[in-house]
Design an enzyme around this catalytic site. Structure first.
Site, PDB file in Angstrom:
ATOM      1  N   CYS A  48       0.804  -1.221   0.000  1.00 37.95           N
ATOM      2  CA  CYS A  48       0.000   0.000   0.000  1.00 37.95           C
ATOM      3  C   CYS A  48       0.838   1.273   0.000  1.00 37.95           C
ATOM      4  O   CYS A  48       0.306   2.360  -0.225  1.00 37.95           O
ATOM      5  CB  CYS A  48      -0.932   0.016   1.206  1.00 37.95           C
ATOM      6  SG  CYS A  48      -2.307  -1.097   0.969  1.00 37.95           S
TER       7      CYS A  48
HETATM    8  N1  CO8 Z   1     -20.313  -9.066   7.599  1.00 36.48           N
HETATM    9  C1  CO8 Z   1     -20.816  -9.173   8.844  1.00 36.48           C
HETATM   10  N2  CO8 Z   1     -20.049  -9.415   9.929  1.00 36.48           N
HETATM   11  C2  CO8 Z   1     -18.732  -9.562   9.739  1.00 36.48           C
HETATM   12  C3  CO8 Z   1     -18.152  -9.502   8.460  1.00 36.48           C
HETATM   13  C4  CO8 Z   1     -18.986  -9.231   7.353  1.00 36.48           C
HETATM   14  N3  CO8 Z   1     -18.527  -9.128   6.119  1.00 36.48           N
HETATM   15  N4  CO8 Z   1     -16.816  -9.682   8.572  1.00 36.48           N
HETATM   16  C5  CO8 Z   1     -16.565  -9.883   9.885  1.00 36.48           C
HETATM   17  N5  CO8 Z   1     -17.723  -9.822  10.601  1.00 36.48           N
HETATM   18  C6  CO8 Z   1     -17.901  -9.997  12.047  1.00 36.48           C
HETATM   19  C7  CO8 Z   1     -16.794 -10.820  12.661  1.00 36.48           C
HETATM   20  O1  CO8 Z   1     -17.053 -12.182  12.548  1.00 36.48           O
HETATM   21  C8  CO8 Z   1     -16.791 -10.325  14.094  1.00 36.48           C
HETATM   22  O2  CO8 Z   1     -17.796 -11.007  14.787  1.00 36.48           O
HETATM   23  P1  CO8 Z   1     -17.598 -11.385  16.358  1.00 36.48           P
HETATM   24  O3  CO8 Z   1     -17.460 -10.061  17.055  1.00 36.48           O
HETATM   25  O4  CO8 Z   1     -18.843 -12.132  16.673  1.00 36.48           O
HETATM   26  O5  CO8 Z   1     -16.334 -12.204  16.406  1.00 36.48           O
HETATM   27  C9  CO8 Z   1     -17.215  -8.874  13.981  1.00 36.48           C
HETATM   28  O6  CO8 Z   1     -17.850  -8.736  12.705  1.00 36.48           O
HETATM   29  C10 CO8 Z   1     -16.046  -7.926  14.085  1.00 36.48           C
HETATM   30  O7  CO8 Z   1     -14.989  -8.374  13.189  1.00 36.48           O
HETATM   31  P2  CO8 Z   1     -13.590  -7.677  13.120  1.00 36.48           P
HETATM   32  O8  CO8 Z   1     -13.025  -7.504  14.487  1.00 36.48           O
HETATM   33  O9  CO8 Z   1     -12.750  -8.384  12.082  1.00 36.48           O
HETATM   34  O10 CO8 Z   1     -14.028  -6.262  12.496  1.00 36.48           O
HETATM   35  P3  CO8 Z   1     -13.318  -4.874  12.563  1.00 36.48           P
HETATM   36  O11 CO8 Z   1     -14.220  -3.941  13.261  1.00 36.48           O
HETATM   37  O12 CO8 Z   1     -11.899  -4.941  13.010  1.00 36.48           O
HETATM   38  O13 CO8 Z   1     -13.298  -4.466  11.008  1.00 36.48           O
HETATM   39  C11 CO8 Z   1     -11.720  -4.311   9.194  1.00 36.48           C
HETATM   40  C12 CO8 Z   1     -12.579  -5.230  10.063  1.00 36.48           C
HETATM   41  C13 CO8 Z   1     -12.659  -3.414   8.396  1.00 36.48           C
HETATM   42  C14 CO8 Z   1     -10.898  -5.175   8.259  1.00 36.48           C
HETATM   43  C15 CO8 Z   1     -10.811  -3.428  10.057  1.00 36.48           C
HETATM   44  O14 CO8 Z   1     -10.143  -4.220  11.024  1.00 36.48           O
HETATM   45  C16 CO8 Z   1      -9.769  -2.665   9.258  1.00 36.48           C
HETATM   46  O15 CO8 Z   1     -10.063  -1.967   8.325  1.00 36.48           O
HETATM   47  N6  CO8 Z   1      -8.512  -2.740   9.696  1.00 36.48           N
HETATM   48  C17 CO8 Z   1      -7.417  -2.016   9.049  1.00 36.48           C
HETATM   49  C18 CO8 Z   1      -6.933  -2.838   7.958  1.00 36.48           C
HETATM   50  C19 CO8 Z   1      -5.905  -2.167   7.105  1.00 36.48           C
HETATM   51  O16 CO8 Z   1      -5.679  -0.998   7.109  1.00 36.48           O
HETATM   52  N7  CO8 Z   1      -5.307  -2.974   6.322  1.00 36.48           N
HETATM   53  C20 CO8 Z   1      -4.388  -2.506   5.376  1.00 36.48           C
HETATM   54  C21 CO8 Z   1      -4.410  -3.523   4.325  1.00 36.48           C
HETATM   55  S1  CO8 Z   1      -4.113  -2.890   2.782  1.00 36.48           S
HETATM   56  C22 CO8 Z   1      -2.446  -3.086   2.344  1.00 36.48           C
HETATM   57  O17 CO8 Z   1      -1.549  -2.968   3.078  1.00 36.48           O
HETATM   58  C23 CO8 Z   1      -2.208  -3.456   0.924  1.00 36.48           C
HETATM   59  C24 CO8 Z   1      -2.047  -4.924   0.772  1.00 36.48           C
HETATM   60  C25 CO8 Z   1      -1.862  -5.277  -0.679  1.00 36.48           C
HETATM   61  C26 CO8 Z   1      -3.114  -5.121  -1.501  1.00 36.48           C
HETATM   62  C27 CO8 Z   1      -3.874  -6.390  -1.610  1.00 36.48           C
HETATM   63  C28 CO8 Z   1      -5.004  -6.265  -2.617  1.00 36.48           C
HETATM   64  C29 CO8 Z   1      -5.944  -7.448  -2.662  1.00 36.48           C
END
Ligand code: CO8
Length: 378
Positions: free
Chosen positions: A158
């Site tokens: 990224c």
């Molecule tokens: N729908 C409904 N519920 C869901 C879903 C969904 N789609 N997904 C997860 N849940 C549930 C989970 O099961 C969990 O349930 P429970 O509490 O019962 O266990 C609950 O929702 C909460 O889950 P999370 O804790 O995972 O949710 P978050 O609030 O943390 O949100 C995010 C998830 C949005 C992914 C968040 O953590 C985030 O954005 N984090 C930052 C990530 C980031 O910045 N990453 C950078 C990556 S990009 C990069 O570096 C480039 C890589 C190369 C590119 C690749 C291209 C493909």
């Protein structure tokens, strides 16, 4: 050694033809879940396999701020029996897809800067994934445009764009290059696991281009002095993709889950926010600036809450309430476009800034990697 001032003279954006809304994405994902659970009903009933859980629009918007994404192919992604894009295979004598979208964005950046392709003497293709091992995408882009000099590829996930800008600035400052084209073709749809509920909503396709030139020979009506760049990396496995040329030699399954994007989203959120805020603050301080003196922050676009926290840490709650005016959001429309996100924000949200206004372009992501670029409107 000579030291020349480097300026940004133009940016360009390739926007794919198709939009997938969260509602469309969730409908197809949930159909995939139904089909999967039906097909494995007896194994699930016997407790040998866990049933898949549906996704929801509400979760996606609340957890990420993403409302839709652009993709090059929509049908393949939304087909619940496929769940990845369908691209026609091109022959070696045809322009490759990554080069095609890079050329489109590049031509727009050149037009904005009042430049012709032959003015370019360096092409950097900097993205989270390359379509092939070699020849370098940058060399194909150089040839397709009719640019001169040399080109090479680089990948810092990224942070590829900000790391690319620093290489461009160094080439210009040393006198090595006069006009550097830095492109970020991000076909994220091909390496996202659309069948994984935790991440299926995160990414979108796009390509950005930035022209970085020597100030004394630039002709653009709009120029941005690059006052400084700063890069940092700290190894982390929290965002990882194991796809690579050694997979076959390891007798590894090329379709296995670890060959596409995987992350520990929560950990990334918690660890990267303080790193990014501290990085920007230290970079500004080294140049005698304070965060509150910045007119705008064009931040990496991964998560709305993440950007709000970074801004709050930098300028405090009161100023942060200015919201999009301080840190514009583009991830609602584009989703996370890997390295292109902060550049899309810069491309779309700078026209209102005045001469002398300063801002910070900052990316953060896998590696971990963080890159900041401090610019001033001339
Ligand atoms: N729908 C409904 N519920 C869901 C879903 C969904 N789609 N997904 C997860 N849940 C549930 C989970 O099961 C969990 O349930 P429970 O509490 O019962 O266990 C609950 O929702 C909460 O889950 P999370 O804790 O995972 O949710 P978050 O609030 O943390 O949100 C995010 C998830 C949005 C992914 C968040 O953590 C985030 O954005 N984090 C930052 C990530 C980031 O910045 N990453 C950078 C990556 S990009 C990069 O570096 C480039 C890589 C190369 C590119 C690749 C291209 C493909």
């Amino acid at each position: 050694m000579s030291v020349f001032q480097a300026v940004i003279t133009g940016t360009g954006l390739y926007q794919p033809p198709h939009v997938i809304t969260n509602a469309e994405l969730v409908e197809s994902f949930n159909r995939y879940v139904e089909l999967h659970n039906e097909a494995h009903a007896s194994a699930i009933a016997a407790g040998e396999m866990a049933a898949l859980t549906p996704s929801s629009v509400e979760f996606i918007e609340k957890a990420s701020g993403i409302k839709q994404r652009f993709v090059i192919d929509k049908e393949g992604v939304l087909d619940p029996t496929r769940m990845y894009p369908r691209f026609a295979k091109r022959g070696d004598d045809e322009l490759s897809l990554m080069a095609e979208i890079a050329v489109d964005a590049a031509r727009k950046a050149l037009a904005a800067a009042g430049r012709k392709p032959e003015d370019v003497d360096t092409v950097l293709c900097s993205a989270a994934n390359m379509q092939r091992a070699y020849p370098a995408m940058a060399v194909e882009i150089q040839q397709a445009l009719g640019a001169g000099g040399y080109g090479f590829d680089m990948n810092v996930a990224c942070s590829s764009a900000t790391f690319g800008i620093e290489q461009a600035v160094n080439a210009v400052r040393s006198g090595q290059s006069k006009c550097v084209l830095m492109v970020n073709p991000e076909i994220t749809s091909a390496h996202l696991e659309w069948k994984d509920r935790d991440c299926h909503f995160i990414f979108g396709d796009v390509c950005t281009a930035v022209l970085i030139e020597r100030a004394d020979t630039a002709v653009s009506t709009e120029q941005w002095a690059i006052e400084g760049t700063r890069l940092a990396t700290v190894f982390s496995n929290n965002i990882r993709n194991n796809f690579g040329f050694m997979n076959q030699a390891e007798d590894a399954d090329a379709q296995a889950r670890d060959k596409k994007f995987r992350q520990e989203g929560r950990k990334v959120f918690k660890e990267v926010v303080p790193m990014a805020a501290a990085h920007i603050e230290a970079h500004l301080q080294s140049l005698g600036h304070l965060p509150a003196g910045m007119r705008r922050f064009w931040l990496h676009q991964a998560n709305l809450g993440m950007n709000q926290l970074v801004i709050k840490k930098l300028i405090g709650q009161d100023l942060a309430e200015a919201g999009p005016d301080v840190a514009p959001l583009i991830l609602d429309r584009y989703a996370n476009t890997a390295s292109a996100g902060s550049i899309i924000a810069f491309h779309e949200h700078r026209a209102d800034l005045k001469t002398g206004d300063r801002g910070v372009i900052c990316s953060f992501g896998a590696g971990y990697s963080i890159g900041s670029v401090i610019v001033r409107k001339l």
